[in-house]
Design a protein around this motif. Structure first.
Motif, PDB file in Angstrom:
ATOM      1  N   HIS A   1       0.834  -1.193   0.000  1.00 49.91           N
ATOM      2  CA  HIS A   1       0.000   0.000   0.000  1.00 49.91           C
ATOM      3  C   HIS A   1       0.870   1.245   0.000  1.00 49.91           C
ATOM      4  O   HIS A   1       2.018   1.211   0.427  1.00 49.91           O
ATOM      5  N   LEU A   2       0.285   2.327  -0.454  1.00 49.57           N
ATOM      6  CA  LEU A   2       0.960   3.620  -0.341  1.00 49.57           C
ATOM      7  C   LEU A   2       1.339   3.846   1.128  1.00 49.57           C
ATOM      8  O   LEU A   2       0.533   3.593   2.027  1.00 49.57           O
ATOM      9  N   HIS A   3       2.557   4.295   1.336  1.00 51.89           N
ATOM     10  CA  HIS A   3       3.050   4.516   2.695  1.00 51.89           C
ATOM     11  C   HIS A   3       3.524   5.962   2.779  1.00 51.89           C
ATOM     12  O   HIS A   3       4.459   6.347   2.090  1.00 51.89           O
ATOM     13  N   ASN A   4       2.843   6.786   3.618  1.00 54.23           N
ATOM     14  CA  ASN A   4       3.225   8.192   3.710  1.00 54.23           C
ATOM     15  C   ASN A   4       3.121   8.698   5.141  1.00 54.23           C
ATOM     16  O   ASN A   4       2.147   9.336   5.534  1.00 54.23           O
TER      17      ASN A   4
ATOM     18  N   ALA B   1       1.552  16.193  -3.641  1.00 51.22           N
ATOM     19  CA  ALA B   1       2.546  15.294  -3.045  1.00 51.22           C
ATOM     20  C   ALA B   1       2.006  13.868  -2.972  1.00 51.22           C
ATOM     21  O   ALA B   1       2.735  12.903  -3.232  1.00 51.22           O
ATOM     22  N   ASP B   2       0.693  13.733  -2.667  1.00 51.20           N
ATOM     23  CA  ASP B   2       0.091  12.391  -2.614  1.00 51.20           C
ATOM     24  C   ASP B   2       0.009  11.779  -4.005  1.00 51.20           C
ATOM     25  O   ASP B   2       0.339  10.602  -4.212  1.00 51.20           O
TER      26      ASP B   2
ATOM     27  N   ILE C   1       1.831   8.165  -8.503  1.00 53.45           N
ATOM     28  CA  ILE C   1       2.393   8.108  -9.873  1.00 53.45           C
ATOM     29  C   ILE C   1       3.724   7.365  -9.835  1.00 53.45           C
ATOM     30  O   ILE C   1       4.012   6.535 -10.705  1.00 53.45           O
ATOM     31  N   SER C   2       4.509   7.609  -8.805  1.00 52.93           N
ATOM     32  CA  SER C   2       5.807   6.909  -8.771  1.00 52.93           C
ATOM     33  C   SER C   2       5.608   5.419  -8.499  1.00 52.93           C
ATOM     34  O   SER C   2       6.398   4.599  -8.964  1.00 52.93           O
ATOM     35  N   MET C   3       4.520   5.057  -7.785  1.00 58.40           N
ATOM     36  CA  MET C   3       4.227   3.623  -7.622  1.00 58.40           C
ATOM     37  C   MET C   3       3.946   2.997  -8.989  1.00 58.40           C
ATOM     38  O   MET C   3       4.410   1.900  -9.313  1.00 58.40           O
TER      39      MET C   3
ATOM     40  N   SER D   1       6.580  -0.021 -14.115  1.00 63.48           N
ATOM     41  CA  SER D   1       6.874  -0.045 -15.546  1.00 63.48           C
ATOM     42  C   SER D   1       8.309   0.368 -15.856  1.00 63.48           C
ATOM     43  O   SER D   1       8.650   0.583 -17.009  1.00 63.48           O
ATOM     44  N   GLN D   2       9.134   0.519 -14.802  1.00 62.76           N
ATOM     45  CA  GLN D   2      10.525   0.908 -15.064  1.00 62.76           C
ATOM     46  C   GLN D   2      11.510  -0.165 -14.635  1.00 62.76           C
ATOM     47  O   GLN D   2      12.634   0.140 -14.242  1.00 62.76           O
ATOM     48  N   GLN D   3      11.056  -1.411 -14.699  1.00 59.61           N
ATOM     49  CA  GLN D   3      11.955  -2.515 -14.353  1.00 59.61           C
ATOM     50  C   GLN D   3      12.175  -3.346 -15.614  1.00 59.61           C
ATOM     51  O   GLN D   3      11.347  -4.199 -15.936  1.00 59.61           O
ATOM     52  N   PRO D   4      13.278  -3.091 -16.325  1.00 61.37           N
ATOM     53  CA  PRO D   4      13.483  -3.739 -17.627  1.00 61.37           C
ATOM     54  C   PRO D   4      13.379  -5.259 -17.558  1.00 61.37           C
ATOM     55  O   PRO D   4      12.806  -5.880 -18.451  1.00 61.37           O
ATOM     56  N   GLU D   5      13.892  -5.862 -16.486  1.00 64.74           N
ATOM     57  CA  GLU D   5      13.863  -7.321 -16.427  1.00 64.74           C
ATOM     58  C   GLU D   5      12.414  -7.824 -16.333  1.00 64.74           C
ATOM     59  O   GLU D   5      12.018  -8.773 -17.026  1.00 64.74           O
TER      60      GLU D   5
END
Ligand code: SIN
Ligand code: CO
Length: 386
Positions: free
Chosen positions: A236-239, A254-255, A260-262, A267-271
């Motif tokens: 889960h989102l942790h803030n 900020a939330d 968005i970064s989650m 989608s930014q893990q090439p493997e």
């Protein structure tokens, strides 16, 4: 051996996903003089259309009365047919008919993952499926008989859809930019989005070598399924820095940024993405003729088989793929097989060949890992013995 009379590389540069074209005498068997030889007969095609697991369609248009039916069809159905205005279409014929599969050999310089299937269509005079638009790249190769083809300009929203039968997606009509008659061995290439319409002039066999490019939305949705299936990102989102706000209805930037970064992280893990692509692209969209062995193979049986001098065969249409930058991870029909360095030279026998003959099998006895891999593939029913 089936062969093309032209350079596929030059063809791709000039026409692929750009414009339709006709290549006269584009495909032949052994020599150009021999011309095109049909890999399958109309009777054999009808036989395929009688099978439960094979996807077939019957379409008729006598007096412009359009009828469409899905198979399987019975012997009686074929007995009662007239002399004109119908056609019988069998999807993924390459999965079920060995010679139909052989016809694809000259198209092997196209990426395997992009290929969809070989659709074979038999049409009596004036039979066809009517004017329509496909989202596929297709090489329509003419076999037996002649067929009149018309192709229109690319769809930019100018064509009117029309419902002449609920199971047919047709359009009203179009002006032709190609209007020609295909004879045995001629190829008509049509990129996605170009309307086309083909009518048999005499009893005719057409072979559609189809390529299907994935949609962006399909990639995204299949990737989401893959993430779930692998049980990834189960957090889960942790803030702990959460700030109060005076507008209850507002989403703080900020939330939103954290969420968005989650999304981006996944989608930014090439493997992960490459494994997902390998699994997705190695699955055929059409049913395969996979029969799992009744008794599991083990090394003793495998050695016995090698001594018998018989070959091993790959299921027709089965996809075995790897990424250019990582040939040791094999994707076969949606499954991953990690190989070790010693198997590098063995990979083409899996990914490129339909048959592993006894000579190769004999050499494999020096490579226990290769034998173990083949035993696994045999037990899945992906490779088989005659
Ligand atoms: C057919 O072979 O009858 C139809 C092929 C096509 O237009 O896609
Ligand atoms: Co079409």
């Amino acid at each position: 051996m089936y062969q093309l009379s032209f350079s596929l590389s030059e063809f791709l540069a000039e026409y692929w996903q750009k414009k339709p074209t006709i290549i006269k005498g584009g495909l032949f068997f052994n020599t150009p003089e021999e011309g095109f030889v049909d890999p399958i007969s109309p009777d054999e095609l009808a036989g395929l259309a009688m099978e439960e697991e094979i996807d077939s369609r019957f379409i008729s248009n006598l007096n412009d009365d359009w009828q469409a039916e899905h198979g399987p069809f019975s012997e009686e159905k074929f007995a009662e047919l007239g002399e004109t205005n119908w056609s019988l279409i069998v999807q993924a014929s390459n999965h079920w008919h060995p010679q139909a599969n052989d016809m694809l050999a000259p198209f092997k310089s196209m990426p395997g993952w992009l290929f969809d299937d070989l659709m074979v269509s038999f049409a009596m005079p004036d039979g066809g499926v009517g004017p329509h638009i496909d989202q596929y790249d297709v090489f329509i190769c003419q076999g037996l008989g002649k067929r009149h083809w018309r192709v229109g300009a690319k769809d930019e929203g100018q064509y009117q859809e029309v419902c002449r039968h609920s199971a047919l997606r047709q359009i009203e009509g179009f002006d032709a930019i190609i209007d020609d008659v295909l004879e045995p061995g001629d190829i008509l290439y049509i990129p996605p989005g170009f309307p086309h319409d083909g009518y048999a002039l005499e009893a005719s066999m057409s072979y559609s070598v189809g390529y299907r490019s994935p949609k962006e939305q399909e990639l995204v949705s299949n990737f989401a399924d893959y993430v779930l299936a692998c049980d990834l990102g189960d957090v889960h989102l942790h803030n702990p820095e959460q700030k109060a706000q005076d507008k209850h209805g507002m989403i703080q930037t900020a939330d939103a940024d954290i969420m968005i970064s989650m999304l981006q992280k996944a989608s930014q893990q090439p493997e992960l993405l490459n494994n997902f692509l390998g699994c997705m692209l190695s699955q055929s969209r059409h049913q395969l003729n996979i029969v799992q062995p009744e008794d599991e193979w083990d090394i003793d049986e495998f050695m016995q088989h090698i001594e018998s001098g018989e070959s091993l065969f790959k299921v027709q249409g089965l996809r075995a793929l790897y990424h250019e930058n990582n040939p040791l991870t094999l994707f076969v029909n949606g499954e991953v097989f990690e190989l070790n360095e010693s198997l590098l030279n063995f990979i083409p026998f899996i990914t490129e060949q339909d048959e592993i003959n006894h000579k190769i099998l004999n050499q494999l006895t020096a490579f226990p890992e290769a034998m173990q891999l083949l035993i696994k593939l045999l037990n899945r029913g992906y490779w088989f013995t005659e």
